[in-house]
Design an enzyme around this catalytic site. Structure first.
Site, PDB file in Angstrom:
ATOM      1  N   ILE A 118       0.831  -1.202   0.000  1.00 38.74           N
ATOM      2  CA  ILE A 118       0.000   0.000   0.000  1.00 38.74           C
ATOM      3  C   ILE A 118       0.867   1.255   0.000  1.00 38.74           C
ATOM      4  CG2 ILE A 118      -1.654   1.355   1.358  1.00 38.74           C
ATOM      5  CD1 ILE A 118      -2.844  -1.287   2.338  1.00 38.74           C
ATOM      6  N   GLU A 119       1.888   1.275   0.843  1.00 36.54           N
ATOM      7  CA  GLU A 119       2.683   2.489   1.014  1.00 36.54           C
ATOM      8  C   GLU A 119       3.616   2.774  -0.156  1.00 36.54           C
ATOM      9  OE1 GLU A 119       4.745  -0.841   3.393  1.00 36.54           O
ATOM     10  OE2 GLU A 119       2.694  -0.123   3.056  1.00 36.54           O
ATOM     11  N   TYR A 139       6.150  -9.814   7.381  1.00 41.55           N
ATOM     12  CA  TYR A 139       4.809  -9.537   7.904  1.00 41.55           C
ATOM     13  C   TYR A 139       4.593 -10.395   9.134  1.00 41.55           C
ATOM     14  CZ  TYR A 139      -0.281  -8.695   7.556  1.00 41.55           C
ATOM     15  OH  TYR A 139      -1.570  -8.319   7.785  1.00 41.55           O
ATOM     16  N   ASP A 151      -5.835   2.269   5.958  1.00 41.27           N
ATOM     17  CA  ASP A 151      -5.378   1.525   7.139  1.00 41.27           C
ATOM     18  C   ASP A 151      -6.563   0.678   7.606  1.00 41.27           C
ATOM     19  OD1 ASP A 151      -4.592   0.646   9.643  1.00 41.27           O
ATOM     20  OD2 ASP A 151      -4.632   2.630  10.563  1.00 41.27           O
ATOM     21  N   GLN A 175      -0.834  -5.355   9.286  1.00 45.55           N
ATOM     22  CA  GLN A 175      -0.843  -4.196   8.392  1.00 45.55           C
ATOM     23  C   GLN A 175      -0.781  -2.849   9.124  1.00 45.55           C
ATOM     24  OE1 GLN A 175      -3.957  -2.125   7.352  1.00 45.55           O
ATOM     25  NE2 GLN A 175      -2.751  -0.940   5.911  1.00 45.55           N
ATOM     26  N   GLU A 176      -1.697  -2.630  10.062  1.00 40.26           N
ATOM     27  CA  GLU A 176      -1.736  -1.339  10.743  1.00 40.26           C
ATOM     28  C   GLU A 176      -0.499  -1.121  11.605  1.00 40.26           C
ATOM     29  OE1 GLU A 176      -4.937   1.461  12.953  1.00 40.26           O
ATOM     30  OE2 GLU A 176      -5.035  -0.647  13.480  1.00 40.26           O
ATOM     31  N   GLU A 177      -0.121  -2.142  12.369  1.00 34.81           N
ATOM     32  CA  GLU A 177       1.006  -1.998  13.290  1.00 34.81           C
ATOM     33  C   GLU A 177       2.311  -1.723  12.539  1.00 34.81           C
ATOM     34  OE1 GLU A 177      -2.321  -3.925  15.209  1.00 34.81           O
ATOM     35  OE2 GLU A 177      -1.210  -4.533  13.430  1.00 34.81           O
ATOM     36  N   ASN A 216      -8.477  -1.563  13.077  1.00 35.42           N
ATOM     37  CA  ASN A 216      -9.062  -1.627  14.405  1.00 35.42           C
ATOM     38  C   ASN A 216      -9.843  -0.354  14.692  1.00 35.42           C
ATOM     39  OD1 ASN A 216      -9.076  -1.513  17.470  1.00 35.42           O
ATOM     40  ND2 ASN A 216      -7.955  -3.411  17.181  1.00 35.42           N
TER      41      ASN A 216
END
Length: 272
Positions: free
Chosen positions: A150-151, A219, A161, A178-180, A164
């Site tokens: 994504i980035e 990951y 994002d 992904q988010e972390e 959560n």
């Protein structure tokens, strides 16, 4: 950085008092924007690193974890290389800003669609199925990529994002997906965890201007810090880098229920 915090806070309110962008809790169902300098964010993250924020009222106010103590503790309670590498990203961030303090700005905006019959000021009402079935507005052009991160995709895109209802998820705890990962390579995102309570189904959070400092591979348990990253994205309005990240609360293991009408509406409206 910590010693500069009182001065930076005073300067921040002097510069934002006329525009309504000042640092404050952006509570549930309250749209608003907080605009912070990267230098002030660095001082706030230093407070998090040394666990200086009071936490007694964060739970009742639905605010996520902000101090780094749980991240440190995870190294000893159930050591994993991914946790060590999350901390390596954070240490690298502080090393970089100690060498040269960045001078841009980052904005954090709580967005919402009003659930009432009368939309709130500056807010649109929540569209239901009837709205979408009758809409004649064409979709905007879009591209589909089958590979890549994504980035790493085109500058100017809206980067999502998915994770959560609490901004940051387990970034300052044991999780590493992904988010972390995004919060480790762009640590300025963590600042939003200080003042943004959990999101409801009609809310999302848009963050514009964060700088990326670290490169990585892997990951989850295979996440590894691989060195420095120089962010070359251009600067746009309000002195922010052209990085737009939209945080939204993804469904947990939805399987086929994600295709039910209420869930389809939920995701379509996030983009609206």
């Amino acid at each position: 950085m910590l010693l500069c915090l009182p001065f930076l806070i005073d300067l921040h309110y002097q510069n934002t008092q006329h525009y309504g962008y000042g640092l404050r809790i952006l509570g549930p169902q309250q749209p608003g924007v907080v605009l912070l300098s990267q230098e002030l964010i660095a001082a706030l993250l230093a407070c998090s690193l040394f666990c200086l924020f009071l936490i007694s009222d964060r739970g009742p106010r639905h605010l996520p974890t902000i101090n780094f103590d749980q991240l440190f503790a995870s190294l000893y309670e159930s050591y994993s290389e991914s946790q060590e590498n999350k901390l390596r990203c954070i240490v690298h961030y502080f090393q970089r800003i100690c060498l040269q303090m960045p001078t841009r700005s980052v904005s954090f905006e709580r967005k919402l669609l009003s659930l009432g019959h009368q939309p709130l000021q500056s807010c649109l009402s929540y569209p239901y199925a009837d709205f979408w079935t009758k809409s004649t507005i064409p979709l905007c052009p879009f591209q589909v990529h089958s590979s890549g991160l994504i980035e790493d995709h085109a500058i100017g895109t809206l980067e999502v994002d998915f994770e959560n209802k609490y901004l940051g998820g387990g970034a300052l705890n044991r999780d590493c997906v992904q988010e972390e990962i995004r919060f480790m390579i762009n640590p300025e995102l963590i600042a939003g965890m200080l003042f943004l309570p959990s999101m409801a189904d009609n809310e999302s959070i848009e963050i514009v201007g964060v700088e990326r400092f670290s490169d990585y591979t892997g990951y989850s348990s295979l996440f590894r810090f691989t060195g420095d990253y120089v962010d070359k994205r251009n600067v746009g309005s309000l002195g922010r880098r052209k990085t737009r990240i939209l945080a939204m609360d993804a469904l947990c293991s939805p399987r086929m229920k994600q295709y039910k009408l209420n869930y389809l509406l939920r995701y379509v409206n996030f983009w609206f």
